[in-house]
Design an enzyme around this catalytic site. Structure first.
Site, PDB file in Angstrom:
ATOM      1  N   ASN A 207      30.032  43.940  37.208  1.00 38.11           N
ATOM      2  CA  ASN A 207      29.131  45.017  37.471  1.00 38.11           C
ATOM      3  C   ASN A 207      28.841  46.162  36.725  1.00 38.11           C
ATOM      4  O   ASN A 207      29.326  46.814  36.218  1.00 38.11           O
ATOM      5  CB  ASN A 207      29.565  45.801  39.061  1.00 38.11           C
ATOM      6  CG  ASN A 207      29.200  47.166  39.582  1.00 38.11           C
ATOM      7  OD1 ASN A 207      28.213  47.718  38.737  1.00 38.11           O
ATOM      8  ND2 ASN A 207      29.264  47.615  40.189  1.00 38.11           N
ATOM      9  N   ASP A 227      35.709  43.911  43.694  1.00 40.25           N
ATOM     10  CA  ASP A 227      36.253  43.088  42.513  1.00 40.25           C
ATOM     11  C   ASP A 227      36.130  44.255  40.905  1.00 40.25           C
ATOM     12  O   ASP A 227      35.171  44.135  40.608  1.00 40.25           O
ATOM     13  CB  ASP A 227      35.624  42.037  42.558  1.00 40.25           C
ATOM     14  CG  ASP A 227      36.599  41.173  41.644  1.00 40.25           C
ATOM     15  OD1 ASP A 227      37.417  41.419  40.979  1.00 40.25           O
ATOM     16  OD2 ASP A 227      35.688  40.435  40.584  1.00 40.25           O
ATOM     17  N   SER A 263      35.622  33.954  10.748  1.00 35.18           N
ATOM     18  CA  SER A 263      34.479  33.307  11.346  1.00 35.18           C
ATOM     19  C   SER A 263      34.939  32.485  11.224  1.00 35.18           C
ATOM     20  O   SER A 263      34.426  31.362  12.535  1.00 35.18           O
ATOM     21  CB  SER A 263      33.725  33.252   9.685  1.00 35.18           C
ATOM     22  OG  SER A 263      34.630  32.908   8.527  1.00 35.18           O
TER      23      SER A 263
END
Length: 687
Positions: A207, A227, A263
């Site tokens: 959301n 939720d 990385s």
């Protein structure tokens, strides 16, 4: 907010391999004196090499090869259009030079994408020809003497200074420098967009208009109405009126996984197909737009937070997927806070992007894995720029204090040691790089020398022909690992337990060789430095099978066993009863009976609390009832066994609860230790 696709309307071909192409130099130290164009030089040499080899592979003209390369690129991000613009700008000179038998080094120096500054050595990827470099370069410059391109080149060889690309490059760099999702409407640090630090990096928002809804938080009123933690569990069971979140997740101790890495943790990867002419096709660059908008990283496949299945046939799963498999209440609770070039020195610049509220969220497992850049840099003399043990101690303590102020109580932090990178030169230096496989002319030793000369190497210390320098780098890495080990052993924090893990490099190699592989296959083939997907997943698989992370409740279990259990025959019988309840399997607690074989042959089963956490369909909510497949008739004798064999001084309710919290594999392992090691060494095993 503008769409990210509009922001990235043009991604120049040279930018693909030059912008951020060196993933590991220190984050705030990407510029080098006299070598600010080093990355552009690398990108130019790679692209021109591909064009030249396409000409060989397809027996075509240079013009046809450039058009072929552009035709392979996708339309997304205007990559194909940009490629044709680059051809229009530089193509005529490239055709003249390659047709005159000049190689990629000469072409890029002639067009001034590569420069040899006064007093500096000549940087070249390909072996020098018999005729002198000066003579060859002068000959090449005569060929393009009247070219208008050189007037541009002499004014600035940075590809991003091209008028058509300058603004776009600036916007791309700005997006990369942000450590939170580019598209985040509610500013909760979670996104519905995959790249540009979206849900490839941290759990997908469910959301994006409500900042109180995000992965990893404790449910709001057991998620009766919505939720709130994005794990897919909400609402009320109409049969009994109990919220599904309470029914499936209460007591299951959900935990998120967070990676603070460089990385390697972000899984930096340049596909070999992008630079291997013999393998190129229309399908080679399908994932290029995604890679560009993820900074040439692939966190969705990383060994810690990856949520996609391996692309290289490795059965092991990421740590996140293992946690999710054991407890579906962990769904989407992952964060990959890794950066290309990150180290202990610059972590403070982006650790604020970590999302955890100590009052509202679930505990988390945090892995600190700065495994390279504290000893790796591209400087001509890399040793003085390495982090000292004293500075590392200060940096890490600052990070841990920040974590202690943000992590909920019950979290865990694992400090990961540095590897011994001498493996790189020992296993790769005499092998052909993908660019050298066609003509057998470029080895990894050539690549390392080229990158070191330009001072853009991800790790000059290990990617060097100088054995003394490689040894010094490994010694410093060991010193830093010992510092991390010291911190883990001596420092205590209120909200998390602190552990240390060695970089199990040799164990990884041995495991890979058992599977028929070669050590060099564990390294990224294009940059010759980063661990590839195989190594990353195998490494994290070993981490998950260790006693630190093999079960989320290790710390609690250790304390409970030390305080309540004596590993005698009574305890072994109790553990066997526990195993029968959890898995329905028989168990002999007397004597070793090929325990290694029996443990390996026992399939991993979800613990009972995990069944309650929603790993089975809703119709099978009673693990011991008729729908669960066992029935009370089979359960009662095992409950009696638990009562009869329970350790002295321990209540039935407590051991039954502990039984339900155990994983089947751990029960086997504990029985094994009880039988083979005895009461004295069991606590050591669990410690």
């Amino acid at each position: 907010m503008q769409s990210p696709w509009k922001i990235l309307t043009v991604a120049p071909l040279f930018l693909l391999l030059s912008l951020q192409s060196s993933a590991s130099p220190a984050y705030n130290d990407l510029s080098r004196p006299s070598y600010s164009n080093g990355h552009t030089c690398v990108g130019c040499v790679l692209v021109v090499s591909v064009i030249e080899q396409l000409t060989q592979v397809h027996n075509s003209t240079v013009q046809a090869s450039m058009e072929r390369l552009c035709s392979y690129l996708p339309e997304k991000l205007f990559l194909k259009t940009t490629c044709y613009l680059v051809i229009d700008k530089f193509g005529s000179d490239i055709i003249k030079l390659l047709s005159a038998d000049m190689n990629a080094d000469v072409v890029c120096h002639t067009l001034e994408f590569c420069k040899q500054n006064t007093g500096q050595p000549l940087c070249h990827l390909y072996p020098l020809r018999k005729e002198t470099w000066k003579f060859t370069l002068e000959k090449a410059r005569r060929i393009v003497k009247k070219s208008p391109i050189l007037r541009y080149s002499r004014s600035g060889s940075d590809i991003c200074s091209l008028p058509i690309l300058a603004k776009i490059c600036q916007k791309i760099k700005s997006a990369i420098e942000q450590s939170v999702p580019f598209k985040d409407v509610d500013s909760d640090k979670y996104s519905v967009f995959p790249t540009l630090r979206g849900y490839h990096w941290r759990g997908r928002d469910c959301n994006d208009s409500d900042e109180s809804v995000y992965p990893g938080r404790r449910p709001d009123n057991w998620d009766v109405h919505q939720d709130s933690n994005c794990n897919g569990i909400w609402g009320i069971d109409p049969k009994d009126g109990i919220p599904y979140e309470k029914k499936f997740c209460e007591g299951s101790q959900p935990r998120g996984i967070i990676l603070l890495g460089d990385s390697a943790g972000a899984h930096f990867h340049i596909s070999p197909e992008w630079i291997t002419a013999s393998q190129m096709s229309l399908n080679s660059f399908i994932n290029l737009p995604t890679a560009l908008t993820d900074e040439l990283d692939w966190p969705q496949l990383s060994g810690v937070t990856g949520f996609l299945d391996s692309t290289v046939g490795i059965e092991e799963k990421s740590i996140y997927l293992r946690l999710w498999k054991r407890n579906h209440c962990n769904h989407r609770d992952y964060q990959n806070i890794s950066r290309n070039g990150a180290s202990s020195r610059n972590l403070k610049k982006f650790i604020e992007s970590l999302s955890r509220n100590k009052m509202l969220d679930y505990p988390a497992i945090v892995i600190y894995a700065m495994i390279g850049n504290d000893v790796c840099n591209g400087k001509s003399d890399p040793v003085p720029a390495m982090t000292t043990p004293e500075k590392l101690y200060s940096n890490v303590m600052q990070t841990l204090k920040h974590l202690n102020s943000h992590l909920p109580d019950g979290s865990h932090v694992i400090l990961y040691g540095l590897p011994d990178g001498t493996f790189l030169w020992d296993n790769l230096h005499n092998r052909y790089h993908p660019l050298g496989q066609l003509n057998k002319d470029v080895t990894y030793a050539h690549l390392y020398s080229f990158l070191n000369c330009l001072q853009v190497s991800p790790c000059h210390g290990w990617m060097s022909s100088n054995k003394t320098l490689r040894t010094l780098t490994s010694e410093r890495a060991e010193q830093l690992s010992n510092t991390l080990k010291k911190i883990a052993a001596s420092e205590k924090f209120t909200n998390f337990d602190l552990f240390y893990m060695d970089f199990a490099f040799h164990e990884i190699i041995q495991e890979w060789q058992k599977r028929g592989g070669q050590p060099w296959q564990l390294i990224e083939p294009v940059d010759g430095f980063h661990p590839n997907e195989r190594k990353s997943v195998l490494l994290k698989g070993m981490l998950m099978t260790s006693q630190t992370l093999d079960n989320q409740e290790w710390t609690q279990l250790t304390s409970w066993v030390k305080g309540n259990l004596i590993c005698d025959s009574r305890t072994r019988e109790w553990l066997c009863c526990c195993l029968r309840i959890v898995s329905g399997r028989r168990c002999s607690s007397s004597g070793p009976k090929s325990w290694e074989r029996r443990i390996r042959s026992t399939p991993r089963s979800n613990r009972c609390l995990e069944t309650k956490a929603g790993t089975e369909p809703f119709r099978s909510m009673h693990p011991w009832g008729a729908q669960g497949g066992r029935g009370m008739g089979k359960l009662i004798p095992q409950l009696c066994g638990l009562l009869r064999h329970r350790p002295k001084g321990v209540s039935f309710s407590s051991i039954f609860a502990k039984c339900l919290s155990l994983n089947e594999e751990h029960i086997w392992m504990t029985v094994q230790c009880c039988v083979l090691l005895g009461s004295v060494t069991l606590p050591l095993f669990l410690k």
